[in-house]
Design a protein around this motif. Structure first.
Motif, short mmCIF file in Angstrom:
data_model
loop_
_atom_site.label_atom_id
_atom_site.label_comp_id
_atom_site.label_asym_id
_atom_site.label_seq_id
_atom_site.Cartn_x
_atom_site.Cartn_y
_atom_site.Cartn_z
N ASN A 1 3.53 0.15 -8.37
CA ASN A 1 3.87 0.79 -7.08
C ASN A 1 5.14 0.18 -6.46
O ASN A 1 5.63 -0.85 -6.92
CB ASN A 1 2.68 0.63 -6.12
CG ASN A 1 2.85 1.47 -4.86
OD1 ASN A 1 3.44 2.56 -4.89
ND2 ASN A 1 2.34 0.97 -3.74
N LYS A 2 5.63 0.85 -5.45
CA LYS A 2 6.80 0.43 -4.65
C LYS A 2 8.11 0.56 -5.42
O LYS A 2 9.03 -0.25 -5.21
CB LYS A 2 6.62 -1.01 -4.11
CG LYS A 2 5.32 -1.19 -3.30
CD LYS A 2 5.36 -2.37 -2.36
CE LYS A 2 3.99 -2.58 -1.70
NZ LYS A 2 3.93 -3.66 -0.75
N LEU B 1 11.58 0.35 -3.76
CA LEU B 1 12.23 -0.90 -3.36
C LEU B 1 13.01 -1.56 -4.50
O LEU B 1 13.72 -2.53 -4.28
CB LEU B 1 11.16 -1.90 -2.86
CG LEU B 1 10.38 -1.48 -1.61
CD1 LEU B 1 9.31 -2.53 -1.28
CD2 LEU B 1 11.32 -1.29 -0.42
N SER C 1 5.59 5.48 -6.14
CA SER C 1 5.84 4.98 -4.80
C SER C 1 5.03 5.79 -3.81
O SER C 1 5.16 7.01 -3.75
CB SER C 1 7.33 5.08 -4.46
OG SER C 1 7.51 4.98 -3.07
N THR D 1 5.44 5.40 -0.70
CA THR D 1 6.38 5.65 0.40
C THR D 1 7.23 6.90 0.17
O THR D 1 7.35 7.73 1.07
CB THR D 1 7.29 4.42 0.59
OG1 THR D 1 6.45 3.33 0.93
CG2 THR D 1 8.30 4.64 1.70
N ASN E 1 -4.20 -6.77 -6.22
CA ASN E 1 -4.11 -7.75 -5.15
C ASN E 1 -3.86 -7.07 -3.81
O ASN E 1 -3.40 -5.93 -3.76
CB ASN E 1 -2.96 -8.73 -5.42
CG ASN E 1 -3.35 -9.75 -6.47
OD1 ASN E 1 -4.52 -10.11 -6.59
ND2 ASN E 1 -2.38 -10.20 -7.24
N ILE F 1 -0.45 -4.49 -2.12
CA ILE F 1 0.34 -3.76 -3.10
C ILE F 1 0.29 -2.24 -2.88
O ILE F 1 1.04 -1.52 -3.53
CB ILE F 1 -0.02 -4.14 -4.56
CG1 ILE F 1 -1.52 -4.13 -4.78
CG2 ILE F 1 0.47 -5.53 -4.90
CD1 ILE F 1 -1.98 -2.86 -5.22
N GLY F 2 -0.58 -1.79 -1.99
CA GLY F 2 -0.51 -0.38 -1.60
C GLY F 2 -1.74 0.46 -1.93
O GLY F 2 -1.67 1.69 -1.88
N LYS F 3 -2.85 -0.16 -2.24
CA LYS F 3 -4.06 0.60 -2.60
C LYS F 3 -4.53 1.48 -1.44
O LYS F 3 -4.77 2.66 -1.62
CB LYS F 3 -5.20 -0.34 -2.99
CG LYS F 3 -4.91 -1.18 -4.22
CD LYS F 3 -6.08 -2.08 -4.58
CE LYS F 3 -6.47 -3.08 -3.49
NZ LYS F 3 -5.44 -4.09 -3.18
N THR G 1 -4.50 -0.29 6.54
CA THR G 1 -3.58 -0.90 5.58
C THR G 1 -3.20 -2.30 6.07
O THR G 1 -3.34 -2.60 7.26
CB THR G 1 -2.31 -0.06 5.38
OG1 THR G 1 -1.70 0.11 6.64
CG2 THR G 1 -2.63 1.28 4.77
P1 GDP Z 1 -3.50 -2.88 -0.07
O1 GDP Z 1 -3.78 -4.23 0.47
O2 GDP Z 1 -3.35 -2.90 -1.56
O3 GDP Z 1 -4.49 -1.83 0.35
O4 GDP Z 1 -2.08 -2.48 0.46
P2 GDP Z 1 -1.69 -1.54 1.68
O5 GDP Z 1 -1.92 -0.10 1.36
O6 GDP Z 1 -2.34 -2.08 2.89
O7 GDP Z 1 -0.10 -1.75 1.74
C1 GDP Z 1 0.50 -3.00 2.04
C2 GDP Z 1 1.88 -2.76 2.60
O8 GDP Z 1 2.73 -2.19 1.61
C3 GDP Z 1 1.89 -1.82 3.79
O9 GDP Z 1 2.83 -2.31 4.71
C4 GDP Z 1 2.36 -0.50 3.18
O10 GDP Z 1 3.01 0.31 4.10
C5 GDP Z 1 3.31 -0.98 2.10
N1 GDP Z 1 3.44 -0.04 0.97
C6 GDP Z 1 2.46 0.60 0.31
N2 GDP Z 1 2.97 1.37 -0.67
C7 GDP Z 1 4.32 1.23 -0.62
C8 GDP Z 1 5.41 1.78 -1.41
O11 GDP Z 1 5.25 2.57 -2.34
N3 GDP Z 1 6.65 1.36 -1.05
C9 GDP Z 1 6.87 0.48 -0.03
N4 GDP Z 1 8.13 0.15 0.22
N5 GDP Z 1 5.88 -0.05 0.71
C10 GDP Z 1 4.61 0.32 0.41
#
Ligand code: GDP
Ligand code: ZN
Length: 308
Positions: free
Chosen positions: A126-127, A130, A157, A159, A181, A184-186, A201
């Motif tokens: 993911n991401k 960036l 991504s 985002t 972990n 990471i965006g789950k 999140t």
């Molecule tokens: P989780 O702990 O795995 O559930 O992660 P979150 O969904 O809470 O995301 C953690 C942070 O990463 C948040 O600030 C999200 O907005 C950001 N995020 C999630 N996916 C992406 C992505 O594809 N790109 C970017 N730049 N940020 C992301």
């Protein structure tokens, strides 16, 4: 008598979905599971038979055989285990190459665990929005490396929406454990797939200060009537318990493939002459980071492994 799937458990009450209906059920008497002494006899993903009471609740009378399940032990040495989820069709590990960087050994341990549990694994990087320059090159390397090991890899991504359709297709019609972990965006992915759910999140800066998530029971989240994901803050990877040394080479899929050409049938791929795995590593066919993970897991002195 009805049949259904356990989608949530909280103590002694279990939510069971049967067709389009949901029932709050209790267990009838006590159940035992063959292989583990478990502290909770029932888990999300369980297929059950139940009777409906006059009040409209249910009494679970039978848990059907599980095709697989994942457990968490209280401690490494504990015999008591908690079944976290069962009948999982696939495990998707989401990870990132930056913001934050996921150590690839964490990915490799997860893959070994998924092989040990006989749960097909999918990787989601993911991401991508960036990554620039070296990180993009690195992403292609990592993709090739895990492709060579035999795993589907999706770069995505949340985002900017890149490859979200691919993610939808891969999840469609299945029960998928989403692991990875924190940060990471789950949750962001699940919120995107399931508008209205509004999972909280994590703000990464907050996460680093405050440390770990609290552990909760996993819950199945419905994306459509036959597509479910399990997102559990309690499962980062999943625990590898009681892994024997000679099994490790079986669970690194490409090491296993290559090992057919080793001179010795019981080659450990650490020091033997005419080892096809070491040769592949030296020739750059087997990726260095995969071999290093294999070596590290193999060398783990207490022979017990936990990723979560
Ligand atoms: P989780 O702990 O795995 O559930 O992660 P979150 O969904 O809470 O995301 C953690 C942070 O990463 C948040 O600030 C999200 O907005 C950001 N995020 C999630 N996916 C992406 C992505 O594809 N790109 C970017 N730049 N940020 C992301
Ligand atoms: Zn060998």
């Amino acid at each position: 008598m009805k049949k259904g799937i356990v989608i949530k458990t909280t103590g002694s009450w279990h939510s069971v979905k049967s067709g389009d209906e949901k029932f709050q059920c209790r267990l009838k008497g006590t159940f035992r599971t063959k292989d583990v002494k478990n502290t909770n006899p029932i888990a999300v993903g369980d297929h059950v038979k139940f009777e409906v009471t006059e009040k409209g609740n249910g009494i679970i009378t039978e848990i059907l055989e599980r095709k697989n399940y994942i457990i968490r032990k209280a401690t490494n040495l504990s015999k008591e285990a908690q079944i976290l989820a069962s009948n999982i069709d696939q495990a998707a590990l989401m990870f990132t190459l930056d913001f934050p960087e996921t150590p690839l050994e964490f990915v490799d341990r997860f893959l070994v665990a998924s092989e040990a549990y006989h749960i097909p694994a999918v990787l989601m990087i993911n991401k991508t929005d960036l990554y620039t320059g070296d990180k993009l090159t690195r992403m292609e390397e990592v993709k090739d490396m895990y492709g060579f090991a035999g795993y589907p890899v999706i770069t995505m991504s949340v985002t900017n929406g890149q490859n979200i359709e691919k993610v939808r297709q891969i999840l469609k019609g299945k029960l998928t454990l989403i692991a990875g972990n924190s940060g990471i965006g789950k949750s962001s992915l699940i919120n995107l797939l399931c508008p209205g759910l509004n999972l909280k999140t994590t703000d990464i800066s907050w996460y680093h200060e405050a440390g770990k998530h609290t552990t909760t029971y996993p819950e199945m989240i419905e994306i459509d009537s036959n597509t479910y994901v399990i997102d559990s803050p309690g499962i980062r990877g999943f625990g590898l318990t009681d892994l024997k040394k000679n099994e490790i080479g079986l669970y690194f899929t490409e090491v296993f493939r290559l090992s057919k050409n080793c001179q010795f049938y019981n080659c450990t791929h650490i020091h033997e002459p005419n080892c096809a795995v070491i040769r592949a590593y030296e020739n750059g066919v087997l990726h260095e980071s995969r071999y290093r993970s294999y070596f590290n897991i193999f060398s783990d002195t207490d022979q017990k492994y936990r990723t979560g």
